[in-house]
Write an enzyme that holds these catalytic residues in place. Structure first.
Site, short mmCIF file in Angstrom:
data_model
loop_
_atom_site.label_atom_id
_atom_site.label_comp_id
_atom_site.label_asym_id
_atom_site.label_seq_id
_atom_site.Cartn_x
_atom_site.Cartn_y
_atom_site.Cartn_z
N ARG A 1 -5.78 8.21 6.58
CA ARG A 1 -4.11 8.00 5.68
C ARG A 1 -4.06 6.73 4.60
NH1 ARG A 1 -1.60 3.51 4.00
NH2 ARG A 1 -2.77 2.16 5.40
N ASP A 2 -4.98 5.88 4.39
CA ASP A 2 -4.94 5.42 3.40
C ASP A 2 -5.97 6.09 2.18
OD1 ASP A 2 -5.33 3.06 0.50
OD2 ASP A 2 -5.52 1.58 2.82
N HIS B 1 -4.63 8.10 0.25
CA HIS B 1 -4.66 8.17 -1.93
C HIS B 1 -5.64 8.63 -2.58
CE1 HIS B 1 -1.28 5.93 -0.47
NE2 HIS B 1 -1.09 5.03 0.44
N SER C 1 -3.31 -5.64 -0.01
CA SER C 1 -3.19 -4.09 -0.10
C SER C 1 -3.61 -4.36 -1.74
CB SER C 1 -1.77 -3.85 0.24
OG SER C 1 -1.06 -3.89 1.11
N HIS D 1 -6.99 -5.74 7.14
CA HIS D 1 -6.69 -4.24 6.90
C HIS D 1 -7.39 -4.79 4.83
CE1 HIS D 1 -5.60 -0.59 4.89
NE2 HIS D 1 -5.00 -0.99 4.32
N HIS E 1 -9.15 -4.37 1.01
CA HIS E 1 -9.67 -3.29 -0.11
C HIS E 1 -10.76 -4.11 -1.41
CE1 HIS E 1 -6.80 0.41 0.16
NE2 HIS E 1 -5.71 -1.00 0.91
N TYR F 1 -1.18 -3.32 -6.32
CA TYR F 1 -0.39 -2.70 -5.48
C TYR F 1 -2.04 -1.44 -5.57
CZ TYR F 1 1.65 -0.13 -0.56
OH TYR F 1 1.47 0.64 0.46
#
Length: 349
Positions: free
Chosen positions: A15-16, A19, A169, A198, A200, A289
């Site tokens: 899913r992520d 990108h 995010s 979550h 990054h 983002y």
């Protein structure tokens, strides 16, 4: 401190990770990755367009397949992990959630901007009626205080969410800021409500922030093989598991299976390396983002404006997910500024 319970390992490669390759996983690639993750005994595998159910669009980019095609293919091969998906109210609908459930999804993460939890009520309530494992997902969690974020988490809990996530995010949170947010969550949420992280990796803190989250009572950790995700990627799953293993934490997964999957299946798919570099570091520094990266690089190539300049300006304007259309506007504004200061034409030939 870590409470000794088994950590819930939530993989987001499918899913992520969309990108990182502009939502272009083939069905065969998705199935191969899912099988490897399932064999390694992760708890859930999130599957969708990078921007969630119904994300395939002009604004976000079109996927190689529909959400349901990816979901059905993955669900058909899993023996251990549950299929999860992401839904952003305003993009995905209740009808999309129903269809995903029929296709095999059993966990849904309902995602909103960190101060807009109120728009999640309808979707969270509907997911609970379906009997789904229902998660609240507060994106861009660095953009508000721990106390306000906790108030938003409480709203999601009141709507029926069984787990609430701190979602970094922009990859902009420090370790102390992560700790502060989980402490604030624990102050207001019911003891039985789980929490998740979550991360990054834009400031190279994805694994460190996930570790700090667990040390402050976090139950679920998102990560992806080889860090496959927006920007500099998510916390690399195999690195987090190796660290958790050395710390004696109960994760229940096969580290070496994950290491092999990361290098043999996922890393070769990266047409742009998922790493901390000039552009992805700018995301974390400016608090932008992470999925804006590929859009900003496309605008940079088209208009001759450095991607870093575009990203920093997006951060200054406090742009959030869903405002991808503003990236071109920012590039054009920067051209106008350059014309005024240098007298040049601005646009690259």
């Amino acid at each position: 401190m870590y409470n000794g319970q088994k950590l819930y390992i939530s993989d987001v490669t499918l899913r992520d990770g969309m990108h990182a390759i502009r939502h272009q996983y083939s069905i065969d690639q998705a199935v191969a990755i899912a099988k490897a993750l399932d064999d390694a005994k992760v708890d859930s595998i999130e599957v969708a367009h990078g921007d969630g159910l119904r994300g395939s669009s002009f604004n976000y980019g079109f996927g190689a397949h529909s959400d349901l095609e990816w979901i059905e293919a993955v669900a058909s091969v899993l023996k251990h992990a549950r299929v999860a998906t992401l839904l952003l109210p305003g993009i995905g609908t209740l009808h999309d959630l129903d269809a995903a459930f029929k296709a095999g999804v059993r966990t849904v993460r309902v995602a909103t901007h960190c101060t807009e939890a109120d728009v999640s009520r309808q979707h969270i309530e509907h997911a609970r009626k379906l009997g789904m494992d229902t998660v609240g997902f507060l994106m861009m969690s660095h953009m508000t205080s721990p106390q306000i974020l906790a108030q938003q988490a409480k709203l999601m809990e009141n709507y029926g969410a069984e787990c609430i996530y701190v979602v970094d995010s922009g990859g902009a949170l420090s370790m102390q800021q992560v700790a502060d947010r989980f402490k604030a969550f624990k102050d207001v949420l019911k003891p039985e409500t789980q929490t998740g992280m979550h991360a990054h990796h834009n400031l190279a803190l994805g694994v460190a922030n996930s570790i700090v989250a667990v040390e402050n009572g976090c139950d679920r950790i998102d990560a992806s093989l080889a860090g496959m995700g927006a920007g500099a990627g998510n916390a690399p799953l195999e690195v987090f598991i190796a660290t958790a293993d050395r710390m004696g934490w109960n994760h229940g997964t096969d580290l070496f299976g994950l290491m092999n999957a990361a290098d043999d299946l996922v890393r070769p798919l990266q047409d742009r390396p998922v790493r901390v570099d000039r552009e992805t570091l700018a995301l974390g520094y400016a608090g932008v983002y992470s999925s804006f990266l590929r859009h900003a690089e496309a605008a940079s190539a088209r208009y001759g404006i450095a991607a870093v300049d575009i990203l920093v300006e997006l951060g200054r304007r406090r742009m959030v997910g869903g405002q991808e259309d503003m990236i071109v506007d920012v590039a054009l504004d920067l051209i106008k500024t350059r014309q005024r200061t240098t007298g040049t034409s601005g646009v690259a030939a």
